[in-house]
Every structure is written in C-alpha cells, then in structure tokens.
Write an enzyme that holds these catalytic residues in place. Structure first.
Site, PDB file in Angstrom:
ATOM      1  CG  HIS A 239      -1.691  -1.246   1.439  1.00  0.00           C
ATOM      2  ND1 HIS A 239      -2.804  -1.553   0.702  1.00  0.00           N
ATOM      3  CD2 HIS A 239      -1.519  -2.278   2.319  1.00  0.00           C
ATOM      4  CE1 HIS A 239      -3.300  -2.710   1.101  1.00  0.00           C
ATOM      5  NE2 HIS A 239      -2.548  -3.173   2.088  1.00  0.00           N
ATOM      6  CG  ASP A 240       2.272   2.434   3.661  1.00  0.00           C
ATOM      7  OD1 ASP A 240       1.085   2.773   3.507  1.00  0.00           O
ATOM      8  OD2 ASP A 240       2.705   1.970   4.729  1.00  0.00           O
TER       9      ASP A 240
END
Length: 318
Positions: A239-240
């Site tokens: 995600h990040d």
C-alpha cells in the site's frame, strides 16, 4: 517528508523514496500504528541505517503514541510480524531519534523551506498530520500537498467492512486532514489492492543478495504468506509504496476529484472514507482520489527502482 509507522509496506515505501532521484527526503517522522511508537521509531532508524547514504543522516523523529480522541488500539493480529518487519532482523540502529517532537519539527522545516517546497507523504494514521495542521495552522499554506495512503472510498475496508486501517485507527485525525483545505492526493485500497506484488518479485529481490533487496524480499514474503492464507493468492499489496509512487509518477494512477470526509460516529462505518463524486453535497472537491492504477507499470517501476538502486549489480534506474 514521510510520516510513517513501519510496518512492512512502510519499509518498502522508504526504500522506494530513497531510490527515487525525484525526491529529496528531508525527514522521517513516526506515529504509532502498525506497532507501538517505540517499535516504530526503532524500525525507522534501522531501516534508514540499512539504506545508508543520505538516509543514515536523515532526521527520524518521534510523533504521537496514539490517536487524538480515542484509546490507542493496536492491530488484533500480527499482520507485520511481532516487531513490524515480518521477522526480518536488521542491525541495531547506530543513532537515536532526533530530539524534539515530530509535529513541531515538521512545522519548523516548512517555515524554513517556504511555500510550496515540501510534499508530505503520510503512510500511517494521520494523528501527526492533524496535530500539525491544528497547532501550526500557518503550515496549511506552506505545504505543497499531502499524499495520503488511507481510506477505501469505493471498496471494502481491511479493518472493518467499511474502513481501512489508517483511517480507522484515528478517524478524527483523518477527518480533520481531509477537511483542512490542504491539497490532497488520496491513495486508498481502491487502487492498492489492484497493484499486487507477486511472489516471483519477492523471490527475485532475495536472490539479488544485496542487503536492502534481500530485506525487502524477505519482508514481502511474510506478507505474501499471509495473503495466501487469507486470500488464496501468492501476492500482496504494498500500500504505502504505491503512495510514494504516486508522488513520483502520478500518471501511474487514475484520479477522480471529489469532496471527501471521514465518518467518525457510525456504528458500523467509523473510519470510512466518504467521497462525493457526483456533487450531491453541493460542496466543492477538496481532494483527488485514486480510482485506477496501471498495475503492471507500478510493478515494473517498483522493481526497477529497488534493484537498480540497491541491487548487487546496480545500474541507474529509469
């Protein structure tokens, strides 16, 4: 600046940020999230030391140890492993965290840099960011933009049926940030789940054998094992790292303008990102929300940057 809570995908995001010549990382600030604050700070220091070069001298600062208005709650299951990095043991940090509080330090850096020079990439609960905008309101006009990894505007959550982890961890902070008037790019589960990193890529990083690529591959294997058990797929969302990619290569994603806020009081929807894309509220858009992603282009971008910058046979990355 990167505000984070390492966390495996935060670690990959840091690796990607330092491998991207488009970015100059001025500081790494931390907040409790994936694990408690002490562990988050230690992880960030160890990761920056592993990266080396400018990262080893980047200030790492302690931020908030819990949400603004709620009792701190750590994840129910060890998604990132007992210490947050998938069981990967990194050498002890060679330095301590920078003195002072993350929120005040960010404000000082913004005032010193001048308007529009600093982007804040937030890959954790938004406690520090909300505190910054509330206690130092002049910083709102100084930030170029905030790129947020959080929310699930048009997709199910990953903590509750409606909410993504970062927004659910501190919904009041997330709501304050979304309604702050600062330019926002929101990278949520709508796109991160479409851009999976397969086991073959994790194995290739481990096989490379260099310190950072090996660590990255081992961490990704941990997440992939969990995805295999829960979702029956040998791949994982990072995600990040997609949020960092959005700051570097926004064209990898499709964006939709919307007025957004975060639900704080719903019995079943606390932490849900609400996005009005059809103007039903009559309120002007206050964010750009990622709604699509070129998954293969992101996969190639991430691998080329990691292997090109850190690999045993290092060549310049595109």
């Amino acid at each position: 600046m990167i505000d984070c809570d390492p966390g495996i995908d935060d670690a990959i995001a840091l690796f990607l940020a330092y491998a991207s010549p488009e970015l100059e990382v001025a500081g790494v600030t931390t907040v409790a999230g994936n694990v408690g604050l002490d562990q988050v700070v230690d992880n960030a220091l160890r990761l920056c030391d592993l990266i080396g070069g400018p990262a080893a001298a980047t200030p790492v600062l302690r931020g908030h140890a819990g949400p603004l208005a709620r009792v701190p709650r750590h994840p129910d299951e060890p998604v990132h492993g007992a210490y947050g990095l998938g069981g990967v043991e990194l050498p002890a940090a060679a330095r301590a965290a920078h003195p002072g509080h993350a929120v005040d330090w960010i404000a000082e850096q913004l005032r010193g840099a001048g308007p529009g020079e600093i982007t804040l990439i937030a890959t954790a609960p938004l406690t520090n960011v909300a505190a910054l905008l509330h206690t130092h309101p002049d910083t709102r006009r100084l930030l170029r933009e905030i790129v947020v990894m959080g929310g699930a505007a048009f997709a199910p959550g990953n903590t509750t049926p409606a909410a993504e982890f970062n927004f659910h961890a501190d919904p009041e902070a997330a709501r304050y940030v979304t309604e702050s008037g600062v330019p926002l790019h929101i990278v949520g589960l709508d796109v991160t789940r479409k851009a999976l990193t397969p086991l073959a890529d994790a194995d290739a990083l481990v096989a490379d054998g260099a310190p950072v690529t090996t660590a990255a591959g081992q961490m990704l294997r941990h997440l992939i094992d969990r995805y295999a058990r829960r979702h029956q797929v040998r791949a994982c969302a990072v995600h990040d790292a997609l949020a960092v990619a959005a700051a570097v290569r926004p064209e990898l994603l499709e964006w939709t303008e919307a007025w957004v806020t975060v639900e704080c009081a719903g019995e079943f929807t606390r932490g849900a990102l609400v996005a009005d894309v059809h103007g039903r509220t009559g309120l002007a858009p206050n964010a750009r929300v990622a709604t699509g992603v070129d998954a293969e282009a992101f996969r190639a971008f991430l691998m080329s940057r990691l292997r090109g910058h850190y690999g045993a046979d290092t060549t310049p990355a595109p």
